[in-house]
Design an enzyme around this catalytic site. Structure first.
Site, mmCIF file in Angstrom:
data_model
loop_
_atom_site.group_PDB
_atom_site.id
_atom_site.type_symbol
_atom_site.label_atom_id
_atom_site.label_comp_id
_atom_site.label_asym_id
_atom_site.label_seq_id
_atom_site.Cartn_x
_atom_site.Cartn_y
_atom_site.Cartn_z
ATOM 1 C CG HIS A 90 -0.609 0.170 2.492
ATOM 2 N ND1 HIS A 90 0.145 1.197 3.073
ATOM 3 C CD2 HIS A 90 0.011 -0.829 3.272
ATOM 4 C CE1 HIS A 90 0.469 1.055 4.314
ATOM 5 N NE2 HIS A 90 0.555 -0.306 4.561
ATOM 6 C CG ASP A 92 -2.941 4.079 2.567
ATOM 7 O OD1 ASP A 92 -2.548 2.961 2.349
ATOM 8 O OD2 ASP A 92 -3.362 4.090 3.772
ATOM 9 C CD GLU A 156 -2.990 -1.103 5.762
ATOM 10 O OE1 GLU A 156 -3.198 -2.087 6.750
ATOM 11 O OE2 GLU A 156 -2.383 -0.195 6.051
ATOM 12 C CD GLU A 157 -0.893 2.562 7.673
ATOM 13 O OE1 GLU A 157 -1.660 2.377 8.677
ATOM 14 O OE2 GLU A 157 0.257 2.420 7.298
ATOM 15 C CG HIS A 423 1.500 2.913 12.465
ATOM 16 N ND1 HIS A 423 0.228 2.412 12.799
ATOM 17 C CD2 HIS A 423 1.693 2.594 11.155
ATOM 18 C CE1 HIS A 423 -0.194 1.910 11.686
ATOM 19 N NE2 HIS A 423 0.827 2.004 10.771
#
Length: 451
Positions: A90, A92, A156-157, A423
Site C-alpha cells: 500500500h 498510503d 489501508e491505513e 506509525h
C-alpha cells in the site's frame, strides 16, 4: 548474504531503489483528505502506475475504489501455463504526527546511521520497492517465471475498506495461486520471519452528552453531570486493574505457540520508560498477537491551555479494538458497543458509531508456498531458519482475499521490524533488510514456479 546471481542483481539495483523510494516518500499520501490534499495520494498512485508500465506490466489501471481513493493494478504475463502470484503493498501512509518530533523532515528520505528515514519507508512504500527489486532481479536472471499481478492500495491505513469492496465487486481481478502481502516484517533485523496471524480491528466513535451546554463549574459543579467525567469512567471500564482489555463477553485468555517475545526485548523495542510496567497478563506474545487489545486513540475535550472552569456538556472518544484470530470483528464490535452503553454512568446519553473494521487472519503454514519461502529465506539469510510470528496490527484485505480465493496461499512478509518504528515519528527502513527481502522474494518466485 551468500553470493548468487539474484543477490548480485539486487545489490546492483540498490542505488536506484533508494532514488525511487526517495521520490515515493516525497508524496504526502495520507488518505485523510480533511488533513492532506487528495492530489498527493493521486500523485503517488500515478508514480506507481508509471513504474509498472516501465517494467512491462500490462492492463495498468488506477482503480477508483468506493471510499474515494485509488488502488493501482498491473499484470505482468509470465510463461504459458505458469502459476499466478499477486504481490500486494500500500502506498498510503500514516500522518507524520508531530513534524517537530522528527529529526529530519518526514516526507524527505534521509540516510542516517545506516537507515533510511521518512514516512512510509517501511510501511509500506518500501514494500512496493521490494516487489520491483525482486522482479528486476529475475529479469536479469532468465526472466520472471510466473504470471505476476501487483496491487498497491491507497487507503489501508484508514481502514475504510475501499479495496476490499472493489475486490468483492470485481472478483476476477485479483485471482492468483499465491498472494504475497508485503506489509508485515521480520521479528527483528536479520531474522527472517513470515507473519502467520494478524489481529483484526474495529474503530468505534463514542459520544456522551449530559447537558444542553457547558456550565460554570463553581455554580453547578458537584451536581451537574459532567460528560467528560462520564466518558472517562466508560474508557476506564475497558481495562482491568493490570491493564488487560476487558470488554464484556469478549474472551481474553488465548495463547501464542510460535516465536516468543522476551519481555526485556519488548521493553527495549517499545521504548518503555524505566520503572514503568507492562500491562496485561500472560506472555508478551500472548498479549500482542493472541488477545484483544483496546486503545483510546483520541478524546475530544478542551485542551489544558485555554481551558475554562466549566462542566462539560459533551465529550467524544475514538476507540480501537484489536481482535485476535478466531474472533469475528463484527461480533467484537457489537460487544464493544454494548459494553460502552452498559457502562455509561448517571443515565448520560451515549451514542456509538463504527467507522472502520477489519477481520483477523490466520495463514495455512503447511502449504507448498511456505516451503518455497523457507528455502528462499535460508539463502537470503544464511544460517537462519524462517520463523513464524504474529502481528498485532491489521491488514483488512487479507480476509477479503482469503474469502474470495479460498484455494490461494497467502504469505505475509515485509520491512516493518521493531527498529522501523512504523506509525511513530522517525519511521525508517533498513536498506539491508530491503535488499535481503527483495532477494528472498525473487528466490521465492523461482522456487514456487518450480514446485
Amino acid at each position: 548474504m551468500s553470493s548468487n546471481p539474484v543477490a548480485e542483481a539486487v545489490a546492483s539495483l540498490m542505488p536506484k531503489a533508494k532514488e525511487e523510494l526517495t521520490e515515493l516518500v516525497a508524496f504526502k499520501s495520507v488518505a485523510d483528505f480533511d488533513q492532506f490534499p487528495k492530489s498527493e495520494s493521486e500523485g503517488a498512485a500515478r508514480w506507481i502506475a508509471d513504474a509498472l508500465r516501465t517494467e512491462g506490466f500490462e492492463d495498468v489501471a488506477l482503480l477508483d475504489t468506493p471510499d474515494g481513493t485509488q488502488s493501482v493494478y498491473g499484470y505482468l504475463p509470465g510463461p504459458e501455463g505458469a502459476k499466478t502470484v499477486l504481490l500486494y503493498a500500500h502506498y498510503d501512509v500514516q500522518p507524520p504526527l508531530d513534524p517537530a518530533g522528527w529529526t529530519t523532515p518526514p516526507f524527505e528520505l534521509t540516510e542516517r546511521d545506516g537507515r533510511w528515514y521518512g514516512r512510509g519507508t517501511a510501511d509500506c512504500k518500501g514494500g512496493l520497492i521490494m516487489h520491483l527489486l525482486a522482479l528486476r532481479a529475475l529479469k536479469a536472471n532468465g526472466g520472471v517465471p510466473v504470471h505476476v499481478k501487483v496491487i498497491a492500495e491507497g487507503s489501508e491505513e484508514q481502514g475504510t475498506g475501499g479495496l476490499e469492496r472493489y475486490a468483492e465487486e470485481h472478483p476476477d481481478l485479483l485471482t492468483a495461486d499465491t498472494i504475497v502481502i508485503g506489509d508485515t516484517g521480520n521479528f527483528r533485523v536479520g531474522l527472517p520471519t513470515v507473519t502467520s496471524t494478524l489481529r483484526g480491528m474495529t474503530l468505534v466513535r463514542v459520544q456522551v452528552d449530559t447537558l444542553e451546554g457547558n456550565l460554570h463549574s463553581g455554580q453547578f459543579g458537584g451536581a451537574a453531570p459532567d460528560a467528560l467525567a462520564a466518558l472517562i469512567r466508560v474508557l476506564d471500564s475497558l481495562r482491568a486493574e493490570d491493564g488487560s482489555t476487558t470488554v464484556e463477553g469478549l474472551a481474553s485468555d488465548s495463547g501464542w505457540s510460535g516465536v516468543e517475545y522476551a519481555e526485556e526485548q519488548f521493553r527495549t523495542d517499545a521504548k518503555v520508560l524505566e520503572g514503568v510496567g507492562l500491562i496485561g497478563s500472560g506472555s508478551v506474545a500472548d498479549r500482542i498477537w493472541a488477545r484483544p487489545a483496546v486503545t483510546v486513540l483520541g478524546i475530544d475535550c478542551p485542551p489544558v491551555v485555554g481551558a475554562t472552569p466549566s462542566v462539560q456538556a459533551s465529550a467524544r472518544a475514538l476507540i480501537s479494538l484489536r481482535v485476535p484470530p478466531g474472533v469475528d470483528a463484527a461480533e467484537a464490535t457489537k460487544l464493544l458497543q454494548a459494553h460502552v452503553e452498559a457502562r455509561t454512568p448517571w443515565g448520560a446519553r451515549v451514542r456509538t458509531e463504527q467507522i472502520g473494521q477489519g477481520q483477523p487472519f490466520r495463514a495455512d503454514t503447511s502449504s507448498p508456498a511456505y516451503t518455497a519461502m523457507a528455502e528462499a529465506m535460508a539463502v537470503a539469510y544464511p544460517g537462519q531458519e524462517m520463523q513464524y510470528a504474529g502481528q498485532g496490527g491489521s491488514i483488512p484485505l487479507c480476509n477479503t482475499l482469503a474469502s474470495l480465493y479460498p484455494k490461494a496461499e497467502i504469505l505475509l512478509i515485509g520491512l516493518s521490524e521493531p527498529e522501523a518504528q512504523i506509525h511513530a515519528v522517525n519511521e525508517s527502513v533498513s536498506p539491508q533488510e530491503l535488499e535481503r527481502l527483495s532477494v528472498t522474494e525473487a528466490l521465492f518466485l523461482q522456487n514456487y514456479a518450480a514446485s
